[in-house]
Design a protein around this motif. Sequence first.
Motif, PDB file in Angstrom:
ATOM      1  N   ASP A 306       0.842  -1.197   0.000  1.00  0.00           N
ATOM      2  CA  ASP A 306       0.000   0.000   0.000  1.00  0.00           C
ATOM      3  C   ASP A 306       0.878   1.250   0.000  1.00  0.00           C
ATOM      4  N   GLN A 307       0.639   2.144  -0.954  1.00  0.00           N
ATOM      5  CA  GLN A 307       1.445   3.348  -1.111  1.00  0.00           C
ATOM      6  C   GLN A 307       0.725   4.622  -0.673  1.00  0.00           C
ATOM      7  N   LEU A 308      -0.523   4.511  -0.231  1.00  0.00           N
ATOM      8  CA  LEU A 308      -1.328   5.703   0.017  1.00  0.00           C
ATOM      9  C   LEU A 308      -1.296   6.133   1.477  1.00  0.00           C
ATOM     10  N   THR A 309      -1.520   7.421   1.686  1.00  0.00           N
ATOM     11  CA  THR A 309      -1.668   7.942   3.036  1.00  0.00           C
ATOM     12  C   THR A 309      -3.093   7.669   3.530  1.00  0.00           C
ATOM     13  N   ALA A 310      -3.281   7.776   4.832  1.00  0.00           N
ATOM     14  CA  ALA A 310      -4.615   7.572   5.400  1.00  0.00           C
ATOM     15  C   ALA A 310      -5.606   8.579   4.817  1.00  0.00           C
ATOM     16  N   GLU A 311      -5.164   9.816   4.610  1.00  0.00           N
ATOM     17  CA  GLU A 311      -6.046  10.842   4.061  1.00  0.00           C
ATOM     18  C   GLU A 311      -6.446  10.503   2.631  1.00  0.00           C
ATOM     19  N   HIS A 317     -13.217   6.373  -0.066  1.00  0.00           N
ATOM     20  CA  HIS A 317     -13.842   5.261   0.649  1.00  0.00           C
ATOM     21  C   HIS A 317     -14.653   4.382  -0.291  1.00  0.00           C
ATOM     22  N   LEU A 318     -15.190   4.973  -1.357  1.00  0.00           N
ATOM     23  CA  LEU A 318     -15.965   4.207  -2.327  1.00  0.00           C
ATOM     24  C   LEU A 318     -15.137   3.065  -2.912  1.00  0.00           C
ATOM     25  N   PHE A 319     -13.840   3.298  -3.102  1.00  0.00           N
ATOM     26  CA  PHE A 319     -12.964   2.287  -3.681  1.00  0.00           C
ATOM     27  C   PHE A 319     -12.319   1.402  -2.619  1.00  0.00           C
ATOM     28  N   PHE A 320     -11.969   1.967  -1.472  1.00  0.00           N
ATOM     29  CA  PHE A 320     -11.137   1.240  -0.518  1.00  0.00           C
ATOM     30  C   PHE A 320     -11.882   0.729   0.711  1.00  0.00           C
ATOM     31  N   GLY A 321     -13.057   1.269   0.978  1.00  0.00           N
ATOM     32  CA  GLY A 321     -13.937   0.711   1.987  1.00  0.00           C
ATOM     33  C   GLY A 321     -13.388   0.613   3.388  1.00  0.00           C
ATOM     34  N   GLY A 322     -12.309   1.292   3.696  1.00  0.00           N
ATOM     35  CA  GLY A 322     -11.769   1.259   5.048  1.00  0.00           C
ATOM     36  C   GLY A 322     -10.873   0.074   5.346  1.00  0.00           C
ATOM     37  N   ASN A 323     -10.696  -0.852   4.371  1.00  0.00           N
ATOM     38  CA  ASN A 323      -9.861  -2.028   4.659  1.00  0.00           C
ATOM     39  C   ASN A 323      -8.780  -2.263   3.606  1.00  0.00           C
ATOM     40  N   SER A 324      -8.543  -1.272   2.729  1.00  0.00           N
ATOM     41  CA  SER A 324      -7.580  -1.509   1.662  1.00  0.00           C
ATOM     42  C   SER A 324      -6.961  -0.205   1.200  1.00  0.00           C
ATOM     43  N   GLY A 325      -5.941  -0.338   0.353  1.00  0.00           N
ATOM     44  CA  GLY A 325      -5.269   0.804  -0.232  1.00  0.00           C
ATOM     45  C   GLY A 325      -4.851   0.474  -1.651  1.00  0.00           C
ATOM     46  N   TRP A 326      -3.782   1.116  -2.117  1.00  0.00           N
ATOM     47  CA  TRP A 326      -3.371   0.972  -3.509  1.00  0.00           C
ATOM     48  C   TRP A 326      -1.861   0.884  -3.588  1.00  0.00           C
ATOM     49  N   GLY A 327      -1.375  -0.075  -4.366  1.00  0.00           N
ATOM     50  CA  GLY A 327       0.050  -0.197  -4.604  1.00  0.00           C
ATOM     51  C   GLY A 327       0.401   0.396  -5.947  1.00  0.00           C
TER      52      GLY A 327
END
Length: 396
Positions: A306-311, A317-327
């Motif tokens: 995961d490369q993203l910040t919490a912000e 949230h539509l894409f990550f749903g609180g349990n994922s991020g993006w590499g």
Amino acid sequence: MNLSGKRLGRMREVLGGHVGSGGVPGLVALVARRGDVHTEVLGTAEAGGGPPMRRDTIFRIASVTKQLTAAAAMTLVEECRLRLDDPVGDLLPELAEPRVLSHPAAPLDDTVPANRPITVRDLLTFRLGTGAIMAPPGTTPVQRAMDEAGVAPGPGGHSLEPGEWLARLGGLPLVHQPGERWMYDTSADVLGILMARAAGRPLADLLAERLFEPLGMTDTGFHVPAGKLDRLAAAYRPDPETGTLVPADDRAAWTSPPVFPSGAGGPGLLSTADDLLAFCTMMLNGGRNGSERVLSRPSVELMTTDQLTAEQKADNHLFFGGNSGWGFGVGVITRRDGLAAVPGRFGWVGGTGTSVYTDPAEELIGILLTQRALTSPAPAPWFDDFWTCAYQAIDD
């Protein structure tokens, strides 16, 4: 035992129910773990009773393309033809001096200079500064301008050739400063153009050279040779008023290479379950499939972190749903809150009805290919049920 045969029987029963009820005309499902490979081939390749689905049926994989594009990009990084933190302006002069809207809803002439250049890393992590605007059509001036210029993301793909598309995109301001926010889709199309220019070869040839040929992915590409057209599943979308499945495109159109080969997947690559298994096996094995090393293990680990910040994740949230991020080109699970939500699991879905994920912790690969387009960010029930059936079959 790596997968329980008895429990895998539930998969056929459950997915067969979705086919029988008309949810999807047909599907190919594949689960692999530690050398065990289980497939379910159900229904027909056409709605209303056509030829039976086959294990080697070819599907439009749409945004699943993103993971393959990113993997091929990393081969160029490993050769130092691209560097993650180098500006892209040398190869993409259209984006060398971007302007940025003062705020996302600002008029097109209300801009400021970019704080820094756009980098290769920005493209891989979808932090270019522009992309899909998740609002009703025409909500903001830049959204309207992207539509009018023919550069807005969408399932139908781009009718412009890549150079003209990029010139038009570069003529519009960015929505956010480079690296500041995550925005879906457009970064991968820009990345595909960057890769082609860096390699001096069309994107289709580059993907074939770096991925498809070494991995034996003989049925993967941006078009279908005429001799294989009988294996291409028909594609459908539900009518918004009646819910009835209607054809989404003309299969014959896929026999010619597209004007714009999309690294993002609009419309993207076509592939089969076994071709995707070869790719996922390479990623699961740290860049190697059999005797072929496509990437180094460190590259795969970087891609799938995961490369993203919490912000940045909270904004999406539509894409990550609180349990994922993006590499790099893949979604990455970061928190366990469901049966299949294993931290470190990576992959993505395609809007044409495809889902492809790899789970290093469980050594599991799952591939579900259908021909019914998604109409909502929420997972279709057959997606949820496939992943539940895959994970409940783990036998240790």
